[in-house]
Structure formats: structure tokens, C-alpha cells
Design a protein around this motif. Structure first.
Motif, mmCIF file in Angstrom:
data_model
loop_
_atom_site.group_PDB
_atom_site.id
_atom_site.type_symbol
_atom_site.label_atom_id
_atom_site.label_comp_id
_atom_site.label_asym_id
_atom_site.label_seq_id
_atom_site.Cartn_x
_atom_site.Cartn_y
_atom_site.Cartn_z
ATOM 1 N N PHE A 211 19.271 5.564 19.147
ATOM 2 C CA PHE A 211 18.228 5.314 20.144
ATOM 3 C C PHE A 211 17.924 3.810 20.235
ATOM 4 O O PHE A 211 17.704 3.268 21.318
ATOM 5 C CB PHE A 211 16.937 6.070 19.772
ATOM 6 C CG PHE A 211 17.020 7.562 19.970
ATOM 7 C CD1 PHE A 211 18.116 8.161 20.569
ATOM 8 C CD2 PHE A 211 15.974 8.383 19.556
ATOM 9 C CE1 PHE A 211 18.185 9.532 20.752
ATOM 10 C CE2 PHE A 211 16.029 9.753 19.744
ATOM 11 C CZ PHE A 211 17.132 10.336 20.329
ATOM 12 N N GLU A 212 17.929 3.160 19.091
ATOM 13 C CA GLU A 212 17.600 1.726 19.095
ATOM 14 C C GLU A 212 18.708 0.883 19.734
ATOM 15 O O GLU A 212 18.437 -0.134 20.359
ATOM 16 C CB GLU A 212 17.297 1.262 17.670
ATOM 17 C CG GLU A 212 15.994 1.858 17.175
ATOM 18 C CD GLU A 212 15.670 1.480 15.751
ATOM 19 O OE1 GLU A 212 16.449 0.731 15.124
ATOM 20 O OE2 GLU A 212 14.631 1.936 15.258
ATOM 21 N N VAL A 213 19.956 1.315 19.570
ATOM 22 C CA VAL A 213 21.057 0.615 20.249
ATOM 23 C C VAL A 213 20.875 0.757 21.765
ATOM 24 O O VAL A 213 21.021 -0.205 22.525
ATOM 25 C CB VAL A 213 22.427 1.167 19.770
ATOM 26 C CG1 VAL A 213 23.558 0.667 20.668
ATOM 27 C CG2 VAL A 213 22.691 0.771 18.317
ATOM 28 N N ILE A 214 20.511 1.961 22.190
ATOM 29 C CA ILE A 214 20.286 2.185 23.634
ATOM 30 C C ILE A 214 19.116 1.322 24.121
ATOM 31 O O ILE A 214 19.196 0.677 25.180
ATOM 32 C CB ILE A 214 20.038 3.691 23.916
ATOM 33 C CG1 ILE A 214 21.266 4.513 23.517
ATOM 34 C CG2 ILE A 214 19.666 3.914 25.382
ATOM 35 C CD1 ILE A 214 21.073 6.026 23.545
ATOM 36 N N GLU A 215 18.045 1.299 23.338
ATOM 37 C CA GLU A 215 16.889 0.446 23.691
ATOM 38 C C GLU A 215 17.320 -1.010 23.860
ATOM 39 O O GLU A 215 16.949 -1.669 24.832
ATOM 40 C CB GLU A 215 15.885 0.451 22.529
ATOM 41 C CG GLU A 215 14.747 1.413 22.595
ATOM 42 C CD GLU A 215 13.785 1.141 21.433
ATOM 43 O OE1 GLU A 215 14.175 1.324 20.262
ATOM 44 O OE2 GLU A 215 12.630 0.749 21.704
#
Ligand SMILES: NC(=O)c1ccc[n+]([C@@H]2O[C@H](COP(=O)([O-])OP(=O)(O)OC[C@H]3O[C@@H](n4cnc5c(N)ncnc54)[C@H](OP(=O)(O)O)[C@@H]3O)[C@@H](O)[C@H]2O)c1
Length: 378
Positions: A211-215
Motif C-alpha cells: 500500500f505504501e509503494v502505491i501511495e
């Protein structure tokens, strides 16, 4: 003085945001707060801050009949009805954060975003809105706050890559086979951070890092091949930026979410004092390792899904939300979280036509599918 609307005021990020607001009464004023089922906690906030606007799950609305009270499913309406300029702290958990984020950006309100699921499911609809809006989207996640600070004053084209760190979660010392029998109680014991239940489980599966990579992809307008995640057991370094000229800026600090919350609230121009508990002489070592694709197989799967763009991340997120809730309720085993996500990614025709309606429709379909198949045992 900044007027603050706090969505998810009764959660882990919500409570820490309140601490910061209370520390700086001359700078920040709470004007609205929301919860889902935490009636008592919301009542305490209402009285302490004397706020007139609240939201809570429909079944508890009567408890706030002396306030302007909205249903928790109607947070975008709450935002649409605000009369004065505010900043919106989105500390909700899950895809429910998407609609109020969109409403706030449409109104031109800055959004201070802890709710990572907003960008996971809706990054493609949020970014065009942000371009048209005068508002800013400011990260509260520690890794993105770190990257934002390292990137201050730099051009995105000068970035070679960014790196975010992962603690490895509660089961980082267990091998894959040992995950078969882990309990909810053990899963909730995060080694470095004290957080809400859902993100603690997402850290253990490494879905949180997906999720943080996507963010990071959306927040910093970076292609996926320029975003890396590494295992860093100490949670001291939160993010680093490699520039094309060989310079590498790293952001380090204690594992304390009040620091990124304060950074988001204060904005770019000032730094407000906050007690520092960071003594570098006490840090004996800092370790950085690649994320083992076999041990953390959900990480590789999640990044592959993210790279596909389209609605695939909506399916992944909805499946994950329901699976994590079922695990927390003791209804499925820890390893079933990954099985359910894989099942949903295969079962749904995700498509590439992205709109809010398409996102909400697919989100509801995936949730219904998982609930029916895995809760009713069909
Ligand atoms: N916790 C951290 O340290 C941390 C760090 C970085 C990023 N984040 C991200 O920040 C977000 C919040 O995390 P958290 O750990 O603070 O979560 P949390 O402790 O579970 O709190 C969630 C908040 O959202 C409310 N809420 C839950 N479901 C809702 C619904 N369906 N409709 C409306 N409100 C709802 C909760 O109300 P009730 O209290 O009534 O249930 C609570 O106020 C997540 O996206 C997480 O990934 C968290």
C-alpha cells in the motif's frame, strides 16, 4: 489558526492527532470529529473541544442529537456542508476514506492523509482532482512524510529512486511454515509501532508495504520501478531518496507517529517544537535487507497487482479488508488472508475503466464475494 476536521478521531492516528492539536491550541482548532462505533470516546472529544459537528454510525446518531450529527457513511456530506476553510485529517481505516477525501479536495481543503487505502483504491481518480484543485494532499504515513521532507526543494526528474523501510511486522522472526498456527493475539504485537489492529495485521503480511509503494507512486508522481522497499528491523530510518547526482538523503527518527502528524499539520514553512527522544548514541546498529519474496509472498504479488494499474488494486484492497477483519474475528487462519486475496484477483474481471462508481461497485462486489464464500463457508 488552522481549523481541523478529524475523520477517524477515535483511532490510533486520530488520538495522536488530538494530542498534537491540544499541544498547540493557539495554532490548531478542532471543529469536527468522526467515529464509527466509539460513542463514549467521541462524546469525550466533543465535550473537551466543544465541537458542533460530528459523525458516527447511523445506530448511534441519537446520542449526539444536540450537535450537527452525520452518519459515518455520509462523511462527504459533512465536508460539503462546512462553511469555513478547514484542513481535513483523514485518519479513517479502509476504502471508506476515498469519498470524503474527494469531497475535501473538491472544496479546495488540504487533506492530511493517513488513510492509505484512499490512494490504493482511488489514486487514479484523486490525482486528476488534485491537479484541478488549489488543495494539497499531505502524507501522514511516516515513510511518506520522510520522503516528502527529503524531496523538499527538489525536482522529481532529479530523483533516481526512493526507498521506504519495512519493520517486517509481528512475525518477522518466523519462517513461512510457522505462520500456519499463529494467533490473533500474537499478530497484534508489533515489534516497533503501536497502531490500529488492521494496519498491524497488514504489517505482518507486508500488504502495508504494498500500500505504501502505491501511495508513493501517486504522492510523488514516480513510476513503480523507482520505488523500493527494504526490510529495516529497527524502524529508525523511514525513507531515503537517491538523486541522480549520487546524493542520498535519509530521514531518521523515532517510531512516533506524532512527528509526521505534526509535520503535516504545521505545513512547509515552520517547524513547531516537539519533545525529542532521539539519541543516536543509543542506536547500536542499523540493518537493511531485501524483502524475501518467498517469506513475504504477498509483497511480490501486491506489487505486481499495483503495476497493472486499472481496478486491480480495488479488488486487492477489498479482499484484504474483509480477510483481515475475518482473521481478527478468529474466523480464518492468518495464511488464509493471502489465499483470499489471490482467489479474488482471479475471480474478478478488474478492468481499466476507472471512475468513482466503478471503484465503489467493484469494492462492494468483492466484499460480498468474500463474506459469502469465507464467512458462510459456501
Ligand atoms: N496507526 C498508525 O500508526 C498508522 C500509521 C500510518 C498510517 N496509518 C493509516 O491510518 C489509517 C488509520 O489507522 P489507525 O491505526 O488509526 O486505525 P484505527 O485505530 O482502527 O482507527 C480507525 C478510525 O476510523 C473509524 N472507522 C473505522 N471504520 C469506519 C467506517 N466504516 N466508517 C467511518 N469511520 C470508521 C474508527 O472509529 P471507531 O473507533 O468508532 O471504530 C476510528 O476512529 C489507516 O489507513 C492506516 O493504514 C496508521
Amino acid at each position: 489558526m488552522k481549523s481541523v476536521v478529524l475523520l477517524g478521531a477515535t483511532g490510533s492516528i486520530g488520538e495522536q492527532t488530538l494530542e498534537i492539536i491540544e499541544q498547540y491550541p493557539e495554532r490548531f482548532k478542532l471543529v469536527a470529529a468522526t467515529a464509527n462505533h466509539s460513542v463514549k470516546a467521541l462524546e469525550a472529544i466533543v465535550h473537551k473541544h466543544d465541537i458542533k459537528i460530528v459523525a458516527i454510525a447511523e445506530s448511534h446518531v441519537a446520542a449526539f442529537d444536540d450537535r450537527q450529527c452525520y452518519s459515518a457513511t455520509n462523511l462527504d456530506q459533512l465536508i460539503n456542508d462546512l462553511e469555513d476553510d478547514v484542513v481535513v485529517v483523514n485518519a479513517l481505516v479502509g476504502a471508506v476514506g476515498l469519498k470524503p477525501t474527494m469531497a475535501a479536495l473538491k472544496r479546495g481543503f488540504d487533506v492530511l492523509l493517513a488513510n492509505k487505502e484512499t490512494l490504493v483504491v482511488g489514486g487514479a481518480v484523486i490525482m486528476p482532482l488534485l491537479k484541478e484543485s488549489s488543495a494539497k494532499l499531505i502524507p501522514i504515513d511516516s515513510e511518506h512524510s520522510a520522503l516528502a521532507q527529503c524531496l523538499r526543494g527538489s525536482r522529481v526528474e532529479d530523483v533516481d529512486k526512493v526507498v521506504i523501510t519495512a519493520s517486517g511486522g509481528s512475525f518477522r522472526d518466523l519462517d513461512k511454515a510457522a505462520l500456519e498456527n499463529v494467533t490473533v493475539k500474537d499478530a497484534l504485537k508489533h515489534p516497533n509501532w503501536s497502531m490500529g489492529a488492521k494496519i498491524t495485521i497488514d504489517s505482518a503480511t507486508m500488504m502495508n508495504k504494498v500500500f505504501e509503494v502505491i501511495e508513493a507512486h501517486y504522492l510523488f508522481d514516480l513510476p513503480y520501478h523507482k520505488i523500493e522497499a527494504v526490510l529495516h528491523r529497527e524502524s529508525i530510518v523511514h525513507g531515503m531518496v537517491h538523486f541522480v547526482d549520487g546524493n542520498v538523503l535519509m530521514h531518521a527518527g523515532p517510531a512516533d507517529m506524532r512527528i509526521p502528524i505534526l509535520s503535516a499539520l504545521e505545513g512547509d514553512l515552520i517547524r513547531l517544537p516537539y519533545r525529542s527522544v532521539f539519541d543516536i548514541t543509543k542506536i547500536k546498529s542499523l540493518s537493511f535487507e531485501t524483502i524475501d519474496p518467498i517469506r513475504y509472498s504477498l509483497f511480490d504479488l501486491g506489487i505486481a497487482v499495483a503495476r497493472k494499474e486499472g481496478l486491480h488494486t480495488v479488488t486487492m484492497n477489498a479482499a484484504n479488508e474483509v480477510a483481515v477483519a475475518l482473521f481478527l474475528e478468529g474466523k480464518i487462519a492468518f495464511n488464509a488472508i493471502e489465499e483470499i486475496i489471490t482467489d479474488c484477483l482471479l475471480a474478478f474481471d478488474n478492468g481499466y475503466e476507472i471512475s468513482l462508481d466503478a471503484i465503489l461497485q467493484l469494492d462492494a462486489q468483492v466484499r460480498a464475494y468474500v463474506e459469502k464464500k469465507y464467512m458462510d463457508g459456501e
